[in-house]
Structures are given as C-alpha cells and as structure tokens.
Design a protein around this motif. Structure first.
Motif, mmCIF file in Angstrom:
data_model
loop_
_atom_site.group_PDB
_atom_site.id
_atom_site.type_symbol
_atom_site.label_atom_id
_atom_site.label_comp_id
_atom_site.label_asym_id
_atom_site.label_seq_id
_atom_site.Cartn_x
_atom_site.Cartn_y
_atom_site.Cartn_z
ATOM 1 N N GLY A 23 -45.052 57.502 -38.424
ATOM 2 C CA GLY A 23 -44.956 56.199 -39.287
ATOM 3 C C GLY A 23 -45.346 56.198 -40.661
ATOM 4 N N ILE A 24 -45.077 57.701 -40.973
ATOM 5 C CA ILE A 24 -45.375 57.785 -42.894
ATOM 6 C C ILE A 24 -43.983 58.398 -43.422
ATOM 7 C CG2 ILE A 24 -46.348 59.146 -44.310
ATOM 8 C CD1 ILE A 24 -48.754 59.651 -42.303
ATOM 9 N N GLU A 25 -43.521 57.904 -44.290
ATOM 10 C CA GLU A 25 -42.273 58.242 -45.235
ATOM 11 C C GLU A 25 -42.787 59.607 -45.858
ATOM 12 O OE1 GLU A 25 -38.448 57.160 -45.540
ATOM 13 O OE2 GLU A 25 -40.025 56.113 -44.305
ATOM 14 N N ALA A 26 -41.928 60.681 -45.477
ATOM 15 C CA ALA A 26 -41.994 61.636 -46.215
ATOM 16 C C ALA A 26 -40.822 62.193 -46.939
ATOM 17 C CB ALA A 26 -42.290 62.895 -45.368
ATOM 18 N N PRO A 27 -40.916 62.346 -48.629
ATOM 19 C CA PRO A 27 -39.761 62.775 -49.017
ATOM 20 C C PRO A 27 -39.759 64.185 -49.300
ATOM 21 C CG PRO A 27 -41.699 62.375 -50.553
ATOM 22 C CD PRO A 27 -42.228 62.177 -49.258
ATOM 23 N N PHE A 28 -38.262 64.659 -49.042
ATOM 24 C CA PHE A 28 -37.788 66.041 -49.116
ATOM 25 C C PHE A 28 -36.749 66.199 -50.165
ATOM 26 C CE2 PHE A 28 -39.739 65.769 -44.811
ATOM 27 C CZ PHE A 28 -40.029 67.164 -44.549
ATOM 28 N N VAL A 29 -37.001 66.916 -51.251
ATOM 29 C CA VAL A 29 -35.916 67.023 -52.273
ATOM 30 C C VAL A 29 -35.178 68.279 -52.226
ATOM 31 C CG1 VAL A 29 -35.875 67.227 -55.018
ATOM 32 C CG2 VAL A 29 -37.761 66.059 -53.874
ATOM 33 N N LEU A 30 -33.903 67.897 -52.000
ATOM 34 C CA LEU A 30 -32.854 68.921 -52.084
ATOM 35 C C LEU A 30 -33.064 70.027 -53.203
ATOM 36 C CD1 LEU A 30 -30.514 70.181 -50.297
ATOM 37 C CD2 LEU A 30 -28.936 68.862 -51.447
ATOM 38 N N VAL A 31 -33.314 70.994 -53.190
ATOM 39 C CA VAL A 31 -33.428 72.067 -54.284
ATOM 40 C C VAL A 31 -32.406 73.011 -54.256
ATOM 41 C CG1 VAL A 31 -35.857 71.482 -54.767
ATOM 42 C CG2 VAL A 31 -35.232 73.544 -53.076
ATOM 43 N N GLN A 32 -31.642 73.464 -53.207
ATOM 44 C CA GLN A 32 -30.642 74.429 -53.259
ATOM 45 C C GLN A 32 -29.677 74.064 -52.128
ATOM 46 O OE1 GLN A 32 -31.894 78.395 -52.247
ATOM 47 N NE2 GLN A 32 -33.665 78.148 -53.621
ATOM 48 N N ALA A 33 -28.273 74.174 -52.512
ATOM 49 C CA ALA A 33 -27.107 74.104 -51.427
ATOM 50 C C ALA A 33 -26.199 74.912 -51.724
ATOM 51 C CB ALA A 33 -26.434 72.712 -51.833
ATOM 52 N N ASN A 34 -26.212 76.130 -50.848
ATOM 53 C CA ASN A 34 -25.551 77.286 -50.900
ATOM 54 C C ASN A 34 -24.506 77.570 -49.997
ATOM 55 O OD1 ASN A 34 -26.894 77.968 -53.595
ATOM 56 N ND2 ASN A 34 -28.616 78.408 -52.147
ATOM 57 N N PRO A 35 -23.399 78.184 -50.125
ATOM 58 C CA PRO A 35 -22.405 78.656 -49.315
ATOM 59 C C PRO A 35 -22.977 80.047 -48.478
ATOM 60 C CG PRO A 35 -21.452 79.257 -51.410
ATOM 61 C CD PRO A 35 -22.951 78.286 -51.678
ATOM 62 N N LEU A 36 -22.716 80.105 -47.185
ATOM 63 C CA LEU A 36 -22.930 81.644 -46.561
ATOM 64 C C LEU A 36 -21.926 82.277 -46.340
ATOM 65 C CD1 LEU A 36 -25.658 79.838 -43.952
ATOM 66 C CD2 LEU A 36 -25.945 81.116 -45.987
ATOM 67 N N PRO A 37 -21.846 83.439 -45.957
ATOM 68 C CA PRO A 37 -20.726 84.323 -45.552
ATOM 69 C C PRO A 37 -19.902 83.588 -44.347
ATOM 70 C CG PRO A 37 -22.457 85.589 -45.969
ATOM 71 C CD PRO A 37 -22.926 84.363 -45.932
ATOM 72 N N THR A 38 -18.550 83.522 -44.479
ATOM 73 C CA THR A 38 -17.839 83.136 -43.382
ATOM 74 C C THR A 38 -17.559 84.005 -42.358
ATOM 75 O OG1 THR A 38 -16.473 81.616 -44.812
ATOM 76 C CG2 THR A 38 -15.478 82.112 -42.654
ATOM 77 N N ARG A 39 -18.034 83.981 -41.084
ATOM 78 C CA ARG A 39 -17.938 84.791 -39.790
ATOM 79 C C ARG A 39 -16.779 84.728 -39.107
ATOM 80 N NH1 ARG A 39 -24.082 83.840 -37.954
ATOM 81 N NH2 ARG A 39 -25.089 84.458 -39.807
ATOM 82 N N ALA A 40 -16.181 83.613 -39.003
ATOM 83 C CA ALA A 40 -15.033 83.608 -37.991
ATOM 84 C C ALA A 40 -13.891 82.873 -38.906
ATOM 85 C CB ALA A 40 -15.417 82.790 -36.827
#
Length: 96
Positions: A23-40
């Motif tokens: 019932g509570i609004e919780a803000p989450f700020v996006l601070v990183q968006a990074n690619p990861l190594p491709t596996r397949a």
C-alpha cells in the motif's frame, strides 16, 4: 510489449520507477543499465543488468516487483538487493 532489452531502458537513467509495496509507493531510481557478456549465439536477447537505488532505510526483500514508469508502463522486475551506500540500498535486475 516485446521482450525487454537494454535499449528499452537506455533513455531511463536517473529516472524513477515506482513500485507499490504493501500500500506504499516506493520510488526506485535507475542508476545503471549495462550490457552483460553474451553467452549463447541463439539467445533471444543480449543479456543486460539494471541497478536501481531506493533511498528508504528499509531493505526490501529479493522478489518480483511490479514497477511503473511513465514511458515504459507497468513491468514486473525481479530485484535483488546487492549493496548499500550513503544514498540508500542498491537493487540489481539481470535479464539474460
């Protein structure tokens, strides 16, 4: 929405995603968006990682949160607490 990719989140750095928790609004700020190594070579998408910060003094548990964003709409994102700094707790989501 199509399968989420890093490009969906690329323009959302430092923007707020909201989650409704008990019932509570919780803000989450996006601070990183990074690619990861491709596996397949036949992967449905290139893997990537997102890191969100929440300034609440409460540690939210590892679980799937229904997140709201003005441009992306409603998304279910599995968040794992990974660190704490002076500005709050950091939560990671990994898409592979």
């Amino acid at each position: 929405m199509d399968l989420l990719s890093l490009e969906h989140f690329g323009g959302c750095l430092n923007e707020t995603f909201s989650a409704r928790l008990q019932g509570i609004e919780a803000p989450f700020v996006l601070v990183q968006a990074n690619p990861l190594p491709t596996r397949a070579a036949d992967a449905a998408r290139a893997p990537f990682s997102l890191v969100f910060r929440n300034a609440s003094p409460l540690l939210f548990p590892q679980q799937t949160y229904r997140m709201q964003h003005p441009r992306l709409g409603e998304l279910d994102i599995f968040l794992v607490p990974v660190a704490q700094d002076r500005d709050g707790f950091l939560y990671q989501a990994v898409f592979n």
